[in-house]
Design a protein around this motif. Structure first.
Motif, PDB file in Angstrom:
ATOM      1  N   MET A   1      54.204  43.197   1.421  1.00 56.22           N
ATOM      2  CA  MET A   1      53.111  42.211   1.368  1.00 56.22           C
ATOM      3  C   MET A   1      52.591  42.072  -0.059  1.00 56.22           C
ATOM      4  O   MET A   1      52.266  40.957  -0.493  1.00 56.22           O
ATOM      5  CB  MET A   1      52.000  42.676   2.311  1.00 56.22           C
ATOM      6  CG  MET A   1      50.979  41.599   2.631  1.00 56.22           C
ATOM      7  SD  MET A   1      51.715  40.171   3.398  1.00 56.22           S
ATOM      8  CE  MET A   1      51.029  38.860   2.409  1.00 56.22           C
TER       9      MET A   1
ATOM     10  N   PHE B   1      46.128  38.541   2.700  1.00 53.41           N
ATOM     11  CA  PHE B   1      46.663  37.342   2.025  1.00 53.41           C
ATOM     12  C   PHE B   1      45.759  36.847   0.895  1.00 53.41           C
ATOM     13  O   PHE B   1      45.925  35.727   0.452  1.00 53.41           O
ATOM     14  CB  PHE B   1      46.824  36.207   3.050  1.00 53.41           C
ATOM     15  CG  PHE B   1      47.869  36.485   4.097  1.00 53.41           C
ATOM     16  CD1 PHE B   1      49.208  36.308   3.825  1.00 53.41           C
ATOM     17  CD2 PHE B   1      47.510  36.926   5.359  1.00 53.41           C
ATOM     18  CE1 PHE B   1      50.174  36.568   4.784  1.00 53.41           C
ATOM     19  CE2 PHE B   1      48.472  37.186   6.328  1.00 53.41           C
ATOM     20  CZ  PHE B   1      49.805  37.001   6.037  1.00 53.41           C
ATOM     21  N   ARG B   2      44.813  37.699   0.446  1.00 53.10           N
ATOM     22  CA  ARG B   2      43.867  37.214  -0.571  1.00 53.10           C
ATOM     23  C   ARG B   2      44.570  36.805  -1.865  1.00 53.10           C
ATOM     24  O   ARG B   2      45.394  37.562  -2.379  1.00 53.10           O
ATOM     25  CB  ARG B   2      42.845  38.299  -0.896  1.00 53.10           C
ATOM     26  CG  ARG B   2      41.668  38.305   0.080  1.00 53.10           C
ATOM     27  CD  ARG B   2      40.800  39.483  -0.191  1.00 53.10           C
ATOM     28  NE  ARG B   2      41.551  40.728  -0.049  1.00 53.10           N
ATOM     29  CZ  ARG B   2      41.064  41.913  -0.363  1.00 53.10           C
ATOM     30  NH1 ARG B   2      39.878  42.025  -0.865  1.00 53.10           N
ATOM     31  NH2 ARG B   2      41.789  42.997  -0.189  1.00 53.10           N
ATOM     32  N   PRO B   3      44.247  35.610  -2.397  1.00 51.27           N
ATOM     33  CA  PRO B   3      44.906  35.182  -3.647  1.00 51.27           C
ATOM     34  C   PRO B   3      44.219  35.731  -4.897  1.00 51.27           C
ATOM     35  O   PRO B   3      43.036  36.079  -4.858  1.00 51.27           O
ATOM     36  CB  PRO B   3      44.771  33.656  -3.590  1.00 51.27           C
ATOM     37  CG  PRO B   3      43.593  33.399  -2.726  1.00 51.27           C
ATOM     38  CD  PRO B   3      43.389  34.575  -1.823  1.00 51.27           C
TER      39      PRO B   3
ATOM     40  N   VAL C   1      54.246  32.997   5.122  1.00 55.36           N
ATOM     41  CA  VAL C   1      54.687  34.394   5.282  1.00 55.36           C
ATOM     42  C   VAL C   1      54.907  34.689   6.761  1.00 55.36           C
ATOM     43  O   VAL C   1      55.942  35.245   7.152  1.00 55.36           O
ATOM     44  CB  VAL C   1      53.657  35.386   4.678  1.00 55.36           C
ATOM     45  CG1 VAL C   1      53.946  36.821   5.130  1.00 55.36           C
ATOM     46  CG2 VAL C   1      53.679  35.319   3.156  1.00 55.36           C
ATOM     47  N   ARG C   2      53.947  34.300   7.591  1.00 55.96           N
ATOM     48  CA  ARG C   2      54.078  34.595   9.026  1.00 55.96           C
ATOM     49  C   ARG C   2      55.318  33.904   9.598  1.00 55.96           C
ATOM     50  O   ARG C   2      56.073  34.507  10.356  1.00 55.96           O
ATOM     51  CB  ARG C   2      52.822  34.145   9.777  1.00 55.96           C
ATOM     52  CG  ARG C   2      51.639  35.035   9.480  1.00 55.96           C
ATOM     53  CD  ARG C   2      50.579  34.977  10.561  1.00 55.96           C
ATOM     54  NE  ARG C   2      49.393  35.717  10.167  1.00 55.96           N
ATOM     55  CZ  ARG C   2      49.268  37.036  10.236  1.00 55.96           C
ATOM     56  NH1 ARG C   2      50.257  37.775  10.691  1.00 55.96           N
ATOM     57  NH2 ARG C   2      48.150  37.633   9.853  1.00 55.96           N
TER      58      ARG C   2
ATOM     59  N   ASN D   1      52.459  38.652  -2.136  1.00 53.25           N
ATOM     60  CA  ASN D   1      51.213  38.173  -2.750  1.00 53.25           C
ATOM     61  C   ASN D   1      51.386  37.957  -4.246  1.00 53.25           C
ATOM     62  O   ASN D   1      50.824  37.023  -4.812  1.00 53.25           O
ATOM     63  CB  ASN D   1      50.076  39.172  -2.503  1.00 53.25           C
ATOM     64  CG  ASN D   1      49.354  38.884  -1.196  1.00 53.25           C
ATOM     65  OD1 ASN D   1      49.226  37.732  -0.778  1.00 53.25           O
ATOM     66  ND2 ASN D   1      48.907  39.918  -0.526  1.00 53.25           N
TER      67      ASN D   1
ATOM     68  N   LEU E   1      47.654  42.120   7.681  1.00 57.35           N
ATOM     69  CA  LEU E   1      48.234  41.660   6.410  1.00 57.35           C
ATOM     70  C   LEU E   1      47.138  41.042   5.545  1.00 57.35           C
ATOM     71  O   LEU E   1      46.291  40.299   6.043  1.00 57.35           O
ATOM     72  CB  LEU E   1      49.339  40.637   6.677  1.00 57.35           C
ATOM     73  CG  LEU E   1      50.537  41.150   7.479  1.00 57.35           C
ATOM     74  CD1 LEU E   1      51.505  40.018   7.783  1.00 57.35           C
ATOM     75  CD2 LEU E   1      51.267  42.265   6.731  1.00 57.35           C
TER      76      LEU E   1
ATOM     77  N   GLN F   1      45.560  30.559   0.021  1.00 55.00           N
ATOM     78  CA  GLN F   1      45.571  31.615   1.037  1.00 55.00           C
ATOM     79  C   GLN F   1      46.107  31.104   2.378  1.00 55.00           C
ATOM     80  O   GLN F   1      46.917  31.772   3.024  1.00 55.00           O
ATOM     81  CB  GLN F   1      44.149  32.175   1.200  1.00 55.00           C
ATOM     82  CG  GLN F   1      44.110  33.352   2.155  1.00 55.00           C
ATOM     83  CD  GLN F   1      42.803  34.126   2.087  1.00 55.00           C
ATOM     84  OE1 GLN F   1      42.011  33.929   1.196  1.00 55.00           O
ATOM     85  NE2 GLN F   1      42.596  35.011   3.030  1.00 55.00           N
TER      86      GLN F   1
ATOM     87  N   ARG G   1      49.908  30.450   2.119  1.00 51.82           N
ATOM     88  CA  ARG G   1      50.728  31.663   2.023  1.00 51.82           C
ATOM     89  C   ARG G   1      50.752  32.391   3.363  1.00 51.82           C
ATOM     90  O   ARG G   1      51.779  32.909   3.778  1.00 51.82           O
ATOM     91  CB  ARG G   1      50.294  32.559   0.868  1.00 51.82           C
ATOM     92  CG  ARG G   1      49.098  33.437   1.076  1.00 51.82           C
ATOM     93  CD  ARG G   1      48.868  34.361  -0.111  1.00 51.82           C
ATOM     94  NE  ARG G   1      48.561  33.660  -1.359  1.00 51.82           N
ATOM     95  CZ  ARG G   1      48.278  34.253  -2.503  1.00 51.82           C
ATOM     96  NH1 ARG G   1      48.277  35.564  -2.573  1.00 51.82           N
ATOM     97  NH2 ARG G   1      48.002  33.572  -3.581  1.00 51.82           N
ATOM     98  N   GLU G   2      49.615  32.387   4.042  1.00 56.14           N
ATOM     99  CA  GLU G   2      49.568  33.083   5.334  1.00 56.14           C
ATOM    100  C   GLU G   2      50.514  32.402   6.331  1.00 56.14           C
ATOM    101  O   GLU G   2      51.307  33.082   6.997  1.00 56.14           O
ATOM    102  CB  GLU G   2      48.132  33.108   5.868  1.00 56.14           C
ATOM    103  CG  GLU G   2      48.041  33.820   7.192  1.00 56.14           C
ATOM    104  CD  GLU G   2      46.631  34.215   7.603  1.00 56.14           C
ATOM    105  OE1 GLU G   2      45.687  33.956   6.837  1.00 56.14           O
ATOM    106  OE2 GLU G   2      46.499  34.791   8.694  1.00 56.14           O
TER     107      GLU G   2
END
Lengths: 518, 237
Positions: free
Chosen positions: B93, A276-278, B114-115, B97, A274, B107, B110-111
């Motif tokens: 995804m 996750f880069r902003p 989300v997980r 994002n 996955l 980052q 959010r990771e």
């Protein structure tokens, strides 16, 4: 047959009902009037074309070649319509309901194709009928010729409908093997588009190079069959033409009926990593626009046609550079007009890439998301305009620079051509968004209805295109003694100012309209 | 957390969908909004989250007027509509994002979120798939993950249980309880009265745009079941 009639009546009532329900009377009337005017304008242009063609062929002693030209136009238009629709899957919101009824799939699809047939038949009539009428009048042809011509006209729309059904079926079979089926449809449609342009180039090249008209007849048998049947009642030509139109249609209906209402098998990604880069909010909006655009083959194919045309025209200019330069050297007036005409041509092509003109409409029922997020409406508009410019500007820049070099334009003129074309792209993007906010259409079930037939797209295409193509020509006519480096630069400044003024309007009236959308 | 004061909405200058509605959702409240079809629930919800413009009344989210400071108000809330219409061309995804980028979620945050939420709703393995291939329930799960990504203070949900499988519905109820226990507020509409009865601490009932009951669930229903009270209110109010 009974079910077929019932379904046709149902589709017709449903279409008329939705028009009455969703359109305000004024905008419905204005839209209809606009379309009628456009049709009349095109019919007028085709009639002028048919008259000059008829005169040319009459002098050459082959008056029936007028019908050959008309038939060729009809076939080219037909093929372009089939190509344009090639990526669109045959979707229908009432598929489940219809399939639960005791009606065969082929009958359902046949009834559905009646609406498609109508949409193909009307433009075909606009392009083909003037040639038939001019031929009949100039040759004092009898009723039989008229009837045979009408029969050909009735059969021709079956070809694009059949081809688009066949392509949809092919796309369905290929698409379920990929992560995003729309990407294969987009690539597939673009390949078809390039093939179509090559075919058109071949047709015009052959027309120019053919030593006599008879050899042109042999080069394009379908148009020759149509001509032979209409002019002389040649039955072998008719049978061949019948096979050309009816067979793909029957096969297309048969194959598409098998997939009608079936969901494409959804693809499961094997990539479990996955990302996750902003990104910044504006970049996020731009990425969303990009995914939305490239995720829809209909959207891409219908808006990128101009860019393909621009690259093809530039390539042709580079290939035939010496011949063009000879022509410019021989006609000094033409040499003086080269820069403004180049600007007019490229600006018009740029105007056909009006991605922003349907970008609000295509939000459709997912518009709630943008409206519920803490993002400035200004940023939403900026992303839509910027995306349009990002798609057009690099191609326009390379093409204008190459063309200016190929024509050996003075530096000042070349700069003016490049600037005016790039700023025309910006203006078209802003104008397109304004038109879309004035004429939004969010309740679509088939996005091709928005991309191809929406008022905002038509206005942007015709009014925007006319504006940016007419301005350089106006400069040429009104300021013939002034160098284009000056008038072209002035034009670029005008485009920029107009863009700024419209941008400011978007941030006031446009914002209010966007807030009222639901 | 959510204050709706004298809110009215008229469509096309004729049809009054909601008339002089006033209610208050405090931090920690799990507030159920009940009513028959066409009663004005979705209109109220859409106005509360700043989607639907309105002329009469005032709606405040954490003290911020949704009409005067819409961006600040929207920063504090998350909305999930009844019909999950998302961008079909994006992967799950990419959608998450996009939401996280708009709310500027870092980052690492959010990771982690989300997980956590995608695992709870059993969606992680499908996040790289295109949304167009998702079922109705999967789209709803994705919306739920997206709504919780920026840790809003107020969750506004329109019929959140429709289309969810029993396990996902159970997980959502757990998440809702956990969210309110942590100080958040939830305002949601539902037709499932059993769920409202077990889950909510406050309810409001709306009929033809008018509020006909509002308050703590115990005070509204008394000794009867919520279903009996609801039917009585709808039939006789």
């Amino acid at each position: 047959m009974h079910e077929f009639r019932l379904l046709i009546r149902l589709n017709l009532k449903n279409m008329l009902g939705s028009l009455k329900k969703k359109q305000k009377k004024g905008s419905l009337l204005a839209g209809s009037a606009g379309l009628v005017l456009l049709g009349l304008f095109l019919a007028f242009c085709m009639t002028v074309n048919a008259l000059s063609t008829a005169e040319l062929y009459r002098l050459a002693g082959l008056p029936q070649a007028t019908l050959f030209s008309g038939s060729l136009y009809a076939l080219l238009i037909t093929l372009s319509m089939a190509v344009m629709r090639s990526g669109a899957a045959q979707k229908s919101s009432d598929a489940d309901l219809l399939l639960s009824l005791p009606i065969s799939r082929s009958v359902i699809l046949l009834a559905k194709s009646a609406a498609l047939y109508l949409f193909e038949a009307i433009p075909l009539a606009v392009f083909f009928l003037p040639f038939l009428i001019v031929y009949c009048i100039t040759m004092s042809a009898g009723m039989l010729v008229v009837l045979r011509g009408l029969l050909v006209l009735l059969l021709t729309p079956l070809l694009p409908v059949g081809i688009s059904y066949l392509l949809s079926w092919l796309f369905f079979c290929l698409g379920s093997r990929l992560r995003n089926p729309q990407h294969i449809a987009t690539a597939f449609a673009l390949v078809l588009l390039v093939a179509y342009l090559l075919f058109v180039f071949m047709v015009s090249g052959n027309s120019a190079a053919a030593p006599d008209i008879q050899s042109q007849f042999r080069s394009f048998p379908p148009a020759a069959w149509m001509m032979q049947f209409i002019a002389f009642g040649d039955l072998s030509g008719f049978v061949a033409f019948l096979a050309l139109t009816v067979l793909p249609f029957a096969l297309g209906v048969r194959l598409s009926a098998r997939i009608f209402g079936r969901e494409m098998r959804s693809f499961h990604s094997q990539n479990k990593t996955l990302d996750f880069r902003p990104h910044s909010p504006l970049r996020a909006l731009l990425r969303k626009e990009s995914r939305r655009y490239f995720g829809s083959s209909t959207y891409v194919v219908n808006t990128i046609f101009g860019l393909v045309m621009m690259v093809a025209a530039t390539a042709a200019l580079l290939i035939f550079r010496s011949r063009v330069l000879e022509l410019l050297a021989a006609v000094p007036m033409l040499s003086h007009a080269a820069a403004p005409l180049l600007t007019a041509a490229y600006s018009w092509i740029v105007s056909t890439v009006s991605i922003s003109a349907v970008s609000v409409s295509l939000e459709g029922r997912s518009l709630w998301l943008l409206k519920s997020l803490p993002v400035q409406v200004r940023d939403i508009f900026a992303a839509k305009i910027l995306f349009n410019v990002i798609i057009v500007a690099p191609v326009a820049l390379v093409c204008t620079v190459c063309s200016a070099c190929a024509l050996a334009l003075p530096f000042g003129d070349a700069l003016a051509v490049v600037l005016a074309t790039l700023l025309a792209a910006l203006l078209i993007a802003v104008v397109g968004l304004c038109f879309n906010l004035l004429f939004p259409r969010l309740d679509w079930t088939d996005e091709s209805a928005v991309v191809k037939r929406s008022m905002s797209m038509m206005l942007s295409f015709f009014l925007g295109g006319f504006l940016v193509a007419a301005m350089p020509v106006g400069c040429l006519l009104l300021f013939a003694q002034v160098r284009f480096s000056l008038t072209g630069s002035a034009l670029a400044v005008i485009y920029l100012l107009l863009s700024i003024i419209l941008w400011r309007r978007l941030n006031h009236a446009g914002k209010r309209r966007f807030a009222a959308l639901s | 957390m959510l204050q709706i004061e004298h809110f009215s909405k008229t469509y096309d200058g004729k049809r009054r969908a909601v008339d002089d509605l006033t209610l208050h959702v405090a931090a920690g409240d799990l507030f159920g909004f009940l009513g028959a079809n066409g009663a004005g629930k979705t209109t109220t919800i859409k106005a509360a989250v700043g989607i639907l413009p309105f002329e009469e009344g005032r709606i405040l989210v954490d003290g911020l007027d949704v009409r005067e400071q819409p961006l600040l108000a929207k920063q504090r809330l998350a909305y999930i509509p009844d019909d999950p219409q998302l961008y079909d061309g994006l992967s799950g995804m990419e959608y998450l994002n996009f939401i996280a980028d708009i709310f500027r979620v870092s980052q690492t945050e959010r990771e982690a979120r989300v997980r956590r939420y995608a695992d709870m709703l059993e969606l992680t393995s499908r996040l790289n798939d295109i949304i167009g291939g998702y079922s109705h329930g999967m789209k709803q799960k994705l919306e739920i993950v997206g709504a919780l990504l920026h840790q809003p203070q107020l969750l506004v949900l329109d019929e959140p249980f429709v289309g969810l499988d029993p396990k996902a519905a159970f997980t959502l109820k757990e998440l809702m309880r956990e969210f309110c226990a942590a100080g958040g507020a939830i305002f949601f509409s539902t037709h499932v009265l059993d769920v409202a009865e077990k889950l909510c601490n406050k309810i409001a009932v709306i009929k033809s745009g008018h509020l006909i009951a509002c308050g703590d669930i115990e005070s509204v229903k008394g000794d009867q079941s919520l279903e009996e009270v609801f039917l009585e209110l709808i039939d006789h109010a």
